[in-house]
Design an enzyme around this catalytic site. Structure first.
Site, PDB file in Angstrom:
ATOM      1  N   GLY A 123      -1.271 -18.919  24.817  1.00 20.73           N
ATOM      2  CA  GLY A 123      -2.321 -19.510  23.998  1.00 20.73           C
ATOM      3  C   GLY A 123      -1.808 -20.554  23.027  1.00 20.73           C
ATOM      4  O   GLY A 123      -2.569 -21.092  22.225  1.00 20.73           O
ATOM      5  N   GLU A 124      -0.525 -20.854  23.051  1.00 21.06           N
ATOM      6  CA  GLU A 124       0.025 -21.889  22.174  1.00 21.06           C
ATOM      7  C   GLU A 124       0.570 -23.040  23.034  1.00 21.06           C
ATOM      8  O   GLU A 124      -0.197 -23.848  23.532  1.00 21.06           O
ATOM      9  CB  GLU A 124       1.051 -21.283  21.211  1.00 21.06           C
ATOM     10  CG  GLU A 124       0.381 -20.243  20.295  1.00 21.06           C
ATOM     11  CD  GLU A 124       1.277 -19.730  19.175  1.00 21.06           C
ATOM     12  OE1 GLU A 124       2.034 -20.504  18.579  1.00 21.06           O
ATOM     13  OE2 GLU A 124       1.209 -18.508  18.899  1.00 21.06           O
TER      14      GLU A 124
END
Lengths: 331, 331
Positions: free
Chosen positions: B124-125
């Site tokens: 998610g980054e």
């Protein structure tokens, strides 16, 4: 006798003043450094170029897709915009873009100022509006002070915003490439292979479009002359500006300055390497199949076009205030 | 008469030599500039910090969420990651982060090196993997040369990558705030209002957690002491590291250095302004309702903690080669 002496001395002057390959004889001229007229405006424009608060999300700045750490581009086939929107086209480099006859691949903006407003308000790019961007800047005292310094007035409007961004972008030229050193008379600046590549570049016709100080940027040309260009891209080039059938698939010839840094190539970013790009251009535009050796020589020449990259301190941006509209990254 | 003269001169000396508030007597100590041991490693780490090729998309770098133009943060309630993933937490500033007892809000990384690998591999980054990030760097000759300069070997691995990023991050301290000038004896550095704010900050108990050179970062504390903190965030703080019930909603106390720049506040970014943050902290942590006047004074003091921002040239990154794995922004 007087006449003969005059001719001899003229020839001598000619010999001294014109080394074998002066840029006047060449289709490419050196890039010159830019001397800004208004340093305060350039400094302000640099801040705006790096400020993601000109986007709805607060996450995307001009530098996101025209990354000055990476040749003024994003090195992606097509760009990423608001909410990860996949853009229709490959971001052209901002480096030396002041030398283009017009801006965007289809030339729909007449100059850098006209261009700068586009992405801010494009829903698939920065996703904001000019009015909201101006509201953000007006709410920040340091920006008001800097507009006052640059323009003599702290009344901020989108015209001043794009003037300042354009003033910064005009500084983003890249002089002192090895090729420019050679053009200016340093005959040791290029290797034999690179020179042979340059000769091929001229003789095979590349230079008929890729010429001038920017090695491109000076005309629109049809993508796919000898055979059509096959692409999944729906972009139609200059046709979308003029509506004329003759302008279908006409694109602004991209600059080849710093081309080693601005991969992938073409408006659809479909060519990942310089070797691919040279092969495709030879085949489609010149009706010519370069041998592996010819291709390598042209690529070697193209890599000599990498100039001195803009050098400046990362700008520190003034904080938002309680009055600053907050970004809306997930709306 | 002699005694009286002695007392008078002692008083005079006292006034000159020992200003009323030396930093030894204060709960906050000045930030000192950082002297790097290995300049080559710092320079390499800066390049890596700005290089979006450490992400799957080729679009997100460390600087995307820890923006050094904007106080080392993204100024968003929660961060944006790969494919516009909405992160669970507000990005803490990287400024002065070397002074924290551990990294991340829940302290799950023991130091900056341990932290630096996290976002690269977080889906998610940056959405990448350590192996792929290392493959990218290994394919670029200039990176190999710079690893050799920094480490004595061009064998690149994720340990060296995170060592270099951490070495750069250690330089990101912000000395010379007005408050530090005051601590060091310049009694003109603060206004009366700011000094009254500082007095309130100490007397009402803020300084029992926000202390030391970073004005925080030195302990974990429960968010919601006098009453529970109401939030939509599902994050549980230190509990997710230790699994102990007592650690539920325990978070690392954030630094208040440069807090004017690091809005919005709290782990969920729910407080848009310093005024909000001070009110909420007073009520939840200290059981105290600050008056409007008290709040304004504390906020005025907090704004004196803005230090000299890191100053450096935007790094120019070496281009990818034909062997470099290409980014996959839309996968």
């Amino acid at each position: 006798m007087i006449l003969r002496a005059l001719i001899v001395s003229l020839l001598a002057v000619g010999t001294i003043a014109a080394p074998p390959a002066m840029s006047a004889d060449e289709p490419i001229q050196p890039i010159e450094a830019h001397k800004p007229k208004n340093e305060n405006m350039v400094e302000l424009g640099k801040m705006l170029f790096f400020d993601p608060r000109l986007s709805k999300s607060g996450f995307i700045s001009c530098n996101s897709c025209h990354n000055l750490s990476m040749g003024g581009s994003d090195n992606l086939p097509t760009s990423i915009g608001h909410k990860w929107h996949q853009g229709p086209i490959s971001a052209p480099t901002v480096l030396n873009s002041s030398l283009n006859l017009a801006q965007f691949w289809d030339g729909r903006a007449k100059d850098l100022k006209d261009q700068a407003g586009g992405p801010i308000a494009n829903p698939g790019e920065m996703g904001f509006s000019h009015a909201l961007a101006v509201d953000v800047l007006r709410s920040i005292p340091e920006y008001r002070a800097r507009f006052k310094q640059a323009f003599g007035s702290d009344q901020i409007d989108i015209g001043k915003v794009t003037d300042a961004i354009a003033a910064f972008e005009e500084t983003l030229v890249t002089p002192d490439s090895r090729f420019d050193k050679w053009l200016k008379g340093d005959k040791t600046a290029l290797t034999q292979t690179e020179l042979e590549g340059y000769k091929l570049f001229k003789e095979s016709g590349c230079a008929s479009c890729h010429n001038g100080p920017a090695v491109g940027g000076a005309s629109y040309q049809k993508m796919g002359v000898h055979e059509p260009y096959k692409t999944a891209s729906k972009v139609e080039g200059r046709f979308s500006v003029t509506g004329k059938d003759a302008d279908r698939f006409m694109f602004k010839v991209p600059t080849l300055r710093n081309v080693e840094l601005t991969y992938p190539y073409f408006h659809d970013g479909a060519a990942p390497t310089l070797e691919d790009a040279v092969n495709t251009m030879g085949r489609l535009q010149l009706g010519r199949k370069f041998t592996k050796d010819e291709n390598a020589k042209i690529v070697a020449f193209l890599k000599t076009l990498t100039g001195k990259q803009p050098e400046f301190k990362l700008p520190v941006l003034p904080p938002s205030t309680n009055e600053t509209p907050r970004p809306k990254p997930f709306e």
